[in-house]
Design a protein around this motif. Structure first.
Motif, PDB file in Angstrom:
ATOM      1  N   LYS A 136       0.816  -1.218   0.000  1.00  0.00           N
ATOM      2  CA  LYS A 136       0.000   0.000   0.000  1.00  0.00           C
ATOM      3  C   LYS A 136       0.849   1.269   0.000  1.00  0.00           C
ATOM      4  N   ALA A 137       1.995   1.229   0.671  1.00  0.00           N
ATOM      5  CA  ALA A 137       2.860   2.410   0.681  1.00  0.00           C
ATOM      6  C   ALA A 137       3.417   2.684  -0.708  1.00  0.00           C
ATOM      7  N   SER A 138       3.836   1.633  -1.404  1.00  0.00           N
ATOM      8  CA  SER A 138       4.344   1.816  -2.766  1.00  0.00           C
ATOM      9  C   SER A 138       3.258   2.330  -3.700  1.00  0.00           C
ATOM     10  N   ALA A 139       2.041   1.835  -3.529  1.00  0.00           N
ATOM     11  CA  ALA A 139       0.923   2.316  -4.353  1.00  0.00           C
ATOM     12  C   ALA A 139       0.673   3.797  -4.102  1.00  0.00           C
ATOM     13  N   ALA A 140       0.782   4.218  -2.844  1.00  0.00           N
ATOM     14  CA  ALA A 140       0.600   5.637  -2.517  1.00  0.00           C
ATOM     15  C   ALA A 140       1.686   6.493  -3.159  1.00  0.00           C
ATOM     16  N   LEU A 141       2.912   5.983  -3.181  1.00  0.00           N
ATOM     17  CA  LEU A 141       4.007   6.727  -3.797  1.00  0.00           C
ATOM     18  C   LEU A 141       3.808   6.843  -5.303  1.00  0.00           C
ATOM     19  N   VAL A 142       3.386   5.772  -5.947  1.00  0.00           N
ATOM     20  CA  VAL A 142       3.113   5.799  -7.387  1.00  0.00           C
ATOM     21  C   VAL A 142       2.082   6.876  -7.716  1.00  0.00           C
ATOM     22  N   ALA A 143       1.044   6.967  -6.894  1.00  0.00           N
ATOM     23  CA  ALA A 143      -0.022   7.950  -7.141  1.00  0.00           C
ATOM     24  C   ALA A 143       0.470   9.381  -7.006  1.00  0.00           C
ATOM     25  N   ASN A 220      10.798   3.383  -1.237  1.00  0.00           N
ATOM     26  CA  ASN A 220       9.912   2.994  -0.144  1.00  0.00           C
ATOM     27  C   ASN A 220      10.778   2.188   0.810  1.00  0.00           C
ATOM     28  N   PRO A 221      11.527   2.859   1.690  1.00  0.00           N
ATOM     29  CA  PRO A 221      12.541   2.152   2.484  1.00  0.00           C
ATOM     30  C   PRO A 221      11.926   1.191   3.494  1.00  0.00           C
ATOM     31  N   PRO A 222      12.574   0.059   3.720  1.00  0.00           N
ATOM     32  CA  PRO A 222      12.099  -0.864   4.755  1.00  0.00           C
ATOM     33  C   PRO A 222      12.334  -0.259   6.131  1.00  0.00           C
ATOM     34  N   PHE A 223      11.547  -0.678   7.093  1.00  0.00           N
ATOM     35  CA  PHE A 223      11.772  -0.181   8.459  1.00  0.00           C
ATOM     36  C   PHE A 223      11.704  -1.306   9.481  1.00  0.00           C
ATOM     37  N   HIS A 224      11.981  -2.537   9.032  1.00  0.00           N
ATOM     38  CA  HIS A 224      12.050  -3.676   9.934  1.00  0.00           C
ATOM     39  C   HIS A 224      13.328  -4.458   9.676  1.00  0.00           C
ATOM     40  N   THR A 225      14.113  -4.699  10.728  1.00  0.00           N
ATOM     41  CA  THR A 225      15.185  -5.680  10.671  1.00  0.00           C
ATOM     42  C   THR A 225      14.805  -6.889  11.515  1.00  0.00           C
ATOM     43  N   THR A 226      13.928  -6.664  12.492  1.00  0.00           N
ATOM     44  CA  THR A 226      13.323  -7.727  13.284  1.00  0.00           C
ATOM     45  C   THR A 226      11.828  -7.467  13.259  1.00  0.00           C
ATOM     46  N   ARG A 227      11.098  -8.028  14.207  1.00  0.00           N
ATOM     47  CA  ARG A 227       9.655  -7.761  14.260  1.00  0.00           C
ATOM     48  C   ARG A 227       9.358  -6.334  14.714  1.00  0.00           C
ATOM     49  N   ALA A 228      10.303  -5.703  15.398  1.00  0.00           N
ATOM     50  CA  ALA A 228      10.099  -4.337  15.885  1.00  0.00           C
ATOM     51  C   ALA A 228      10.487  -3.339  14.794  1.00  0.00           C
ATOM     52  N   ALA A 229       9.781  -2.206  14.758  1.00  0.00           N
ATOM     53  CA  ALA A 229      10.109  -1.160  13.794  1.00  0.00           C
ATOM     54  C   ALA A 229      11.493  -0.598  14.097  1.00  0.00           C
ATOM     55  N   ASP A 230      12.263  -0.328  13.054  1.00  0.00           N
ATOM     56  CA  ASP A 230      13.608   0.204  13.198  1.00  0.00           C
ATOM     57  C   ASP A 230      13.763   1.424  12.284  1.00  0.00           C
ATOM     58  N   PRO A 231      13.421   2.614  12.770  1.00  0.00           N
ATOM     59  CA  PRO A 231      13.534   3.812  11.929  1.00  0.00           C
ATOM     60  C   PRO A 231      14.954   4.044  11.434  1.00  0.00           C
ATOM     61  N   GLY A 232      15.941   3.498  12.138  1.00  0.00           N
ATOM     62  CA  GLY A 232      17.327   3.698  11.744  1.00  0.00           C
ATOM     63  C   GLY A 232      17.635   3.192  10.345  1.00  0.00           C
ATOM     64  N   LEU A 233      16.921   2.171   9.905  1.00  0.00           N
ATOM     65  CA  LEU A 233      17.145   1.638   8.568  1.00  0.00           C
ATOM     66  C   LEU A 233      16.701   2.649   7.513  1.00  0.00           C
ATOM     67  N   GLY A 234      15.514   3.219   7.672  1.00  0.00           N
ATOM     68  CA  GLY A 234      15.053   4.248   6.744  1.00  0.00           C
ATOM     69  C   GLY A 234      15.935   5.483   6.787  1.00  0.00           C
ATOM     70  N   GLN A 235      16.422   5.827   7.972  1.00  0.00           N
ATOM     71  CA  GLN A 235      17.319   6.978   8.098  1.00  0.00           C
ATOM     72  C   GLN A 235      18.624   6.736   7.344  1.00  0.00           C
ATOM     73  N   PRO A 279      -4.090   8.884   4.546  1.00  0.00           N
ATOM     74  CA  PRO A 279      -4.125   8.911   6.012  1.00  0.00           C
ATOM     75  C   PRO A 279      -3.040   8.057   6.655  1.00  0.00           C
ATOM     76  N   ALA A 280      -2.605   6.997   5.986  1.00  0.00           N
ATOM     77  CA  ALA A 280      -1.610   6.093   6.571  1.00  0.00           C
ATOM     78  C   ALA A 280      -0.180   6.425   6.167  1.00  0.00           C
ATOM     79  N   PHE A 281       0.000   7.058   4.993  1.00  0.00           N
ATOM     80  CA  PHE A 281       1.352   7.231   4.454  1.00  0.00           C
ATOM     81  C   PHE A 281       1.614   8.679   4.057  1.00  0.00           C
ATOM     82  N   LYS A 282       2.825   9.144   4.348  1.00  0.00           N
ATOM     83  CA  LYS A 282       3.249  10.474   3.937  1.00  0.00           C
ATOM     84  C   LYS A 282       4.225  10.347   2.775  1.00  0.00           C
ATOM     85  N   ILE A 283       4.117  11.256   1.823  1.00  0.00           N
ATOM     86  CA  ILE A 283       4.990  11.301   0.661  1.00  0.00           C
ATOM     87  C   ILE A 283       5.875  12.530   0.816  1.00  0.00           C
TER      88      ILE A 283
END
Length: 297
Positions: A136-143, A220-235, A279-283
């Motif tokens: 869904k995030a990639s679809a939002a970016l395409v739009a 559309n950067p990933p933000f999981h290295t484990t089950r927990a969100a990891d903002p550091g990867l997107g950063q 509502p769910a994703f920011k571009i």
């Protein structure tokens, strides 16, 4: 650790950062198994169908198999299922994980099916992100992308090629570099995109370099290295994008609204604006990439 002197160890690893780490330690590595082995060790991934396929492949080519995994990744369920097909000869439980061993067995029903049923005309495979649906995030970016894009572009974390196929349909694009760390996902992208302007690169985005820089990067950067969100990867993706862009280059990216990327973008770009999202994703559109230690006046 057991003494491996005199043994030939072959690492099968499709994730580029891990592959590079093993090679740096002197191990022979490849993205797929080759031939027969005396012993195979399967490290259980989170996806159960992928785990089953790995076990089936190991059972078909290894005299003995050890399966190792965490309870949170379904090792208990796998152990129960394996016991229905073959005798488990050894079981070790420690902390939140288990390892068990077996030999032989008929795992034909677990075999990797190869290319999965197409997702809106795209080929996917077990283990790739969003294998059964358009993200869904990639679809939002395409739009949100403009109808005309710069000439020399990159898709960071290209996956199986959904964003890239759309990018190549836009006016102005002369070259698109797909950068993806998962070898299986990149193989899918090769199958999904038949365009001479596409360049497929198996690489870790966070350490990737490009000279001369790109005119634009879309991700559309990933933000999981484990089950927990990891903002550091997107950063880290953002920092790499700033490093790989030409001075006039622009970055288009999508993110879940709760992820704190704005400060990192401001640190690496002279101008940042938010485009219309959902509502769910920011571009986010960033321009004027800053070199390390420099800021715009």
């Amino acid at each position: 650790m057991s003494d491996l002197s005199g043994s030939q160890v072959h690492i099968v690893q499709g994730f580029k950062p891990d592959y590079d780490a093993f090679v740096a330690q002197g191990f022979a590595a490849s993205t797929a198994p080759e031939g027969q082995y005396d012993l195979g060790i399967v490290c259980v991934p989170r996806a159960k169908r992928e785990a089953r396929a790995l076990i089936a492949d190991a059972a078909s080519r290894c005299a003995r198999v050890i399966v190792d995994g965490q309870k949170t990744d379904g090792i208990d369920s796998l152990l129960k299922d394996v016991r229905k097909l073959v005798d488990v000869t050894k079981l070790i439980s420690k902390a939140h994980g288990k390892a068990f061993a077996f030999a032989g067995g008929d795992f034909a029903d677990w075999t990797d099916p190869g290319a999965l049923g197409s997702v809106e005309g795209f080929e996917t495979r077990l283990g790739v992100f969003s294998a059964d649906r358009i993200d869904k995030a990639s679809a939002a970016l395409v739009a949100a992308l403009p109808a005309k894009l710069p000439a020399k572009l990159a898709d960071f974390g290209a996956g199986w090629g959904y964003l890239s196929r759309h990018i190549l349909s836009c006016d102005g694009v002369k070259r698109l570099t797909l950068v993806e760390a998962e070898a299986t996902a990149l193989d899918c992208a090769r199958a999904n995109i038949d365009d001479p302007r596409a360049v497929f690169t198996w690489a870790d985005v966070t350490s990737f370099t490009a000279k001369p820089g790109f005119d634009g990067i879309i991700m559309n950067p990933p933000f999981h290295t484990t089950r927990a969100a990891d903002p550091g990867l997107g950063q880290a993706f953002i920092a790499s994008a700033a490093r790989c862009l030409a001075p006039h280059g622009q970055l288009w990216m999508v993110a879940n609204r709760h992820l704190p990327y704005e400060a990192t973008l401001a640190e690496h770009f002279g101008a940042v604006e938010e485009l219309e999202g959902t509502p769910a994703f920011k571009i986010l559109l960033a321009s004027k990439p800053l070199r390390v230690g420099k800021r715009s006046s």
